[in-house]
Design a protein around this motif. Structure first.
Motif, short mmCIF file in Angstrom:
data_model
loop_
_atom_site.label_atom_id
_atom_site.label_comp_id
_atom_site.label_asym_id
_atom_site.label_seq_id
_atom_site.Cartn_x
_atom_site.Cartn_y
_atom_site.Cartn_z
N ARG A 121 0.83 -1.21 0.00
CA ARG A 121 0.00 0.00 0.00
C ARG A 121 0.86 1.27 0.00
O ARG A 121 0.61 2.21 -0.74
N ALA A 122 1.90 1.27 0.83
CA ALA A 122 2.78 2.43 0.92
C ALA A 122 3.48 2.70 -0.41
O ALA A 122 3.61 3.85 -0.83
N ALA A 123 3.90 1.65 -1.08
CA ALA A 123 4.56 1.80 -2.38
C ALA A 123 3.59 2.38 -3.41
O ALA A 123 3.93 3.31 -4.15
N LYS A 124 2.39 1.84 -3.43
CA LYS A 124 1.39 2.30 -4.40
C LYS A 124 1.01 3.77 -4.15
O LYS A 124 0.77 4.52 -5.10
N GLU A 125 0.96 4.17 -2.88
CA GLU A 125 0.59 5.55 -2.54
C GLU A 125 1.55 6.57 -3.13
O GLU A 125 1.14 7.67 -3.48
N ILE A 126 2.82 6.21 -3.23
CA ILE A 126 3.78 7.18 -3.76
C ILE A 126 4.25 6.83 -5.18
O ILE A 126 5.21 7.40 -5.69
N GLY A 127 3.57 5.89 -5.82
CA GLY A 127 3.82 5.60 -7.23
C GLY A 127 5.03 4.72 -7.51
O GLY A 127 5.60 4.78 -8.59
N VAL A 128 5.41 3.89 -6.54
CA VAL A 128 6.52 2.96 -6.74
C VAL A 128 5.96 1.59 -7.10
O VAL A 128 4.99 1.13 -6.49
N LEU A 129 6.56 0.94 -8.08
CA LEU A 129 6.11 -0.39 -8.49
C LEU A 129 6.33 -1.40 -7.36
O LEU A 129 7.32 -1.31 -6.63
N SER A 130 5.42 -2.34 -7.25
CA SER A 130 5.59 -3.43 -6.28
C SER A 130 4.98 -4.70 -6.87
O SER A 130 4.03 -4.65 -7.65
N SER A 131 5.58 -5.82 -6.49
CA SER A 131 5.12 -7.13 -6.97
C SER A 131 5.15 -8.11 -5.81
O SER A 131 6.20 -8.34 -5.22
N ILE A 132 3.99 -8.68 -5.51
CA ILE A 132 3.91 -9.67 -4.43
C ILE A 132 3.95 -11.07 -5.04
O ILE A 132 3.25 -11.36 -6.00
N VAL A 133 4.78 -11.93 -4.44
CA VAL A 133 4.91 -13.31 -4.89
C VAL A 133 4.01 -14.19 -4.05
O VAL A 133 4.02 -14.12 -2.82
N ARG A 134 3.22 -15.02 -4.74
CA ARG A 134 2.39 -16.02 -4.07
C ARG A 134 2.96 -17.39 -4.40
O ARG A 134 3.19 -17.70 -5.56
#
Length: 169
Positions: A121-134
């Motif tokens: 959430r914090a990354a998305k709020e400031i426009g940084v890409l994020s990828s979660i691995v399942r």
């Protein structure tokens, strides 16, 4: 008769081979397989534009899952490939800058899934890409478990606002 038959046989093989190679070339050429996607150009020089604010990729690993070293390495591999693919598609200039800095990757710990999702959430709020691995759940963890998040690539100063409080893994 033996000579004529053997020459006909060789001519048939040669003609068939030529037609097969030509057809394969045409099919691959029109499907674009011979034209790989454009790679991000990497300069051979390793001069860092701003060494105080290098581009990095942060991978936060869930500590509560108690994954073994090999499992963690595999999950981080998945995370870095996912981050690369996402950056290639959405932020190619950022990807190029990260690669110019050597593709630095840093691993940190998070206590649980909730902390991992808060980072997302914090990354998305400031426009940084994020990828979660399942994880597929075939070895050490339950199927669908969120194991690692890759944040970035992005400048160190931006990443520190998201992950600066976390300890190294």
């Amino acid at each position: 008769m033996g000579i004529i038959a053997s020459n006909s046989y060789l001519m048939g093989i040669a003609t068939g081979s030529f037609l097969g190679i030509t057809a394969t070339y045409i099919v691959l050429r029109f499907k674009g397989i011979n034209n790989p996607p454009e790679a991000v150009p990497i300069e051979e020089r390793f001069e860092f534009p701003d060494p105080k604010d290098e581009y990095r990729l942060i991978m936060a690993i869930r500590n509560d899952l108690k994954m073994q070293k090999g499992k963690v390495a595999a999950q981080c591999g998945h995370a870095s490939v996912a981050a690369y693919a996402k950056a290639l598609k959405l932020k190619p200039k950022t990807l190029q800058r990260w690669l110019r800095y050597g593709g630095t990757k840093i691993t940190v710990k998070v206590d649980n899934e909730e902390d991992l999702l808060n980072l997302d959430r914090a990354a998305k709020e400031i426009g940084v890409l994020s990828s979660i691995v399942r994880d597929a759940g075939q070895t050490q963890v339950a199927p669908g478990s969120r194991t690692v998040i890759a944040i970035g690539p992005a400048p160190k100063s931006v990443l520190d606002r998201i992950t600066g409080h976390l300890k190294l893994y």
